[in-house]
Motif scaffolding. Structure first.
Motif, PDB file in Angstrom:
ATOM      1  N   MET A   1      27.118 -21.832 -38.584  1.00  0.00           N
ATOM      2  CA  MET A   1      25.836 -21.875 -37.911  1.00  0.00           C
ATOM      3  C   MET A   1      25.387 -20.532 -38.384  1.00  0.00           C
ATOM      4  O   MET A   1      25.947 -19.561 -38.035  1.00  0.00           O
ATOM      5  N   ASN A   2      24.476 -19.570 -38.403  1.00  0.00           N
ATOM      6  CA  ASN A   2      23.484 -18.391 -38.162  1.00  0.00           C
ATOM      7  C   ASN A   2      24.046 -17.842 -36.993  1.00  0.00           C
ATOM      8  O   ASN A   2      23.802 -18.817 -35.674  1.00  0.00           O
ATOM      9  N   PRO A   3      24.156 -16.599 -37.225  1.00  0.00           N
ATOM     10  CA  PRO A   3      24.797 -16.688 -35.863  1.00  0.00           C
ATOM     11  C   PRO A   3      24.187 -16.357 -34.348  1.00  0.00           C
ATOM     12  O   PRO A   3      24.200 -15.789 -33.821  1.00  0.00           O
ATOM     13  N   TYR A   4      22.440 -15.557 -35.583  1.00  0.00           N
ATOM     14  CA  TYR A   4      21.381 -15.507 -34.521  1.00  0.00           C
ATOM     15  C   TYR A   4      21.245 -16.846 -33.453  1.00  0.00           C
ATOM     16  O   TYR A   4      20.876 -16.157 -32.416  1.00  0.00           O
ATOM     17  N   VAL A   5      20.922 -17.771 -34.306  1.00  0.00           N
ATOM     18  CA  VAL A   5      20.945 -19.392 -33.765  1.00  0.00           C
ATOM     19  C   VAL A   5      21.946 -19.826 -32.693  1.00  0.00           C
ATOM     20  O   VAL A   5      21.567 -20.236 -31.615  1.00  0.00           O
TER      21      VAL A   5
END
Length: 235
Positions: A1-5
């Motif tokens: 998963m994208n770290p920002y998400v």
């Protein structure tokens, strides 16, 4: 998963978890605060603590979390302002714990509110016997509001048919040896009258530290020379 998400999702989950926890724990847990005051204090305090000490977490992620929490708190408050249903969902309604002098045990159990805590809050209002109470309800911020029975209410001036004219605020006339002319003008106080009062007391404006026209139309004056033989403030 994208770290920002992932950070965004974790922030929302944390916010929701705190909200649910505050609801479960009851109003006495957040006494003197609303639920969102409680959430704001806990979350923003935790985030800023992580910003200071959690060296393994990148600073930008902590700032994202901080921004999300501020936004969620602001959004919740804004929605509550616009919608009565949302306001009830977020803040809830006051809970009646005494009605017509009868303790509502079921309502108290629902919010884990004990008789000991009820008595404590009544004593803080100078009520030492539950039989003096007609109605009592726990507000959204955990504080107790009480209506006494008629026979236990304090007697007022109105009850005794004693009426007094409206009390006006005191007016400062002189401060540090300077006449406050604006205050004189706004309150229709004559400068000539003030000088005459000082003359009667054998004082000049420069000798006066503070002069006040009290609510009862008495002139209070404090001078530089207090004429105290043993002043308490001598160092």
């Amino acid at each position: 998963m994208n770290p920002y998400v992932e950070v965004i999702m974790r922030s929302i989950i944390a916010f929701t978890s705190l909200f649910v926890a505050a609801r479960i724990l009851g109003k006495q847990t957040v006494s003197r605060m609303t639920i969102f005051d409680f959430i704001a204090v806990v979350t923003l305090g935790s985030v800023t603590a992580n910003l200071a000490f959690a060296m393994e977490i990148e600073t930008r992620f902590i700032f994202i979390v901080f921004t999300i929490f501020v936004f969620l708190i602001y959004l919740s408050a804004f929605i509550s302002l616009k919608s009565e249903k949302a306001r009830k969902l977020v803040a809830g309604d006051p809970t009646v714990v005494i009605e017509n002098g009868k303790i509502l045990e079921h309502n108290m159990k629902k919010m884990r509110y004990t008789l000991d805590y009820l008595n404590q809050q009544l004593r803080q209002k100078d009520i030492f016997s539950i039989d003096e109470v007609q109605y009592a309800l726990v507000e959204n911020n955990g504080l107790l509001s009480v209506k006494k029975k008629e026979q236990h209410l304090n007697v007022t001036r109105k009850d005794l048919n004693i009426y007094k004219s409206e009390i006006k605020l005191p007016v400062e006339l002189i401060m540090d040896g300077e006449i406050l002319k604006d205050n004189l003008t706004e309150n229709n106080i004559s400068l000539v009258w003030l000088h005459e009062e000082l003359k009667l007391r054998k004082l000049t404006v420069g000798e006066v530290v503070y002069a006040l026209l009290t609510s009862s139309n008495k002139l209070y004056i404090d001078t530089h020379d207090d004429d105290l033989q043993f002043p308490l403030d001598v160092e």
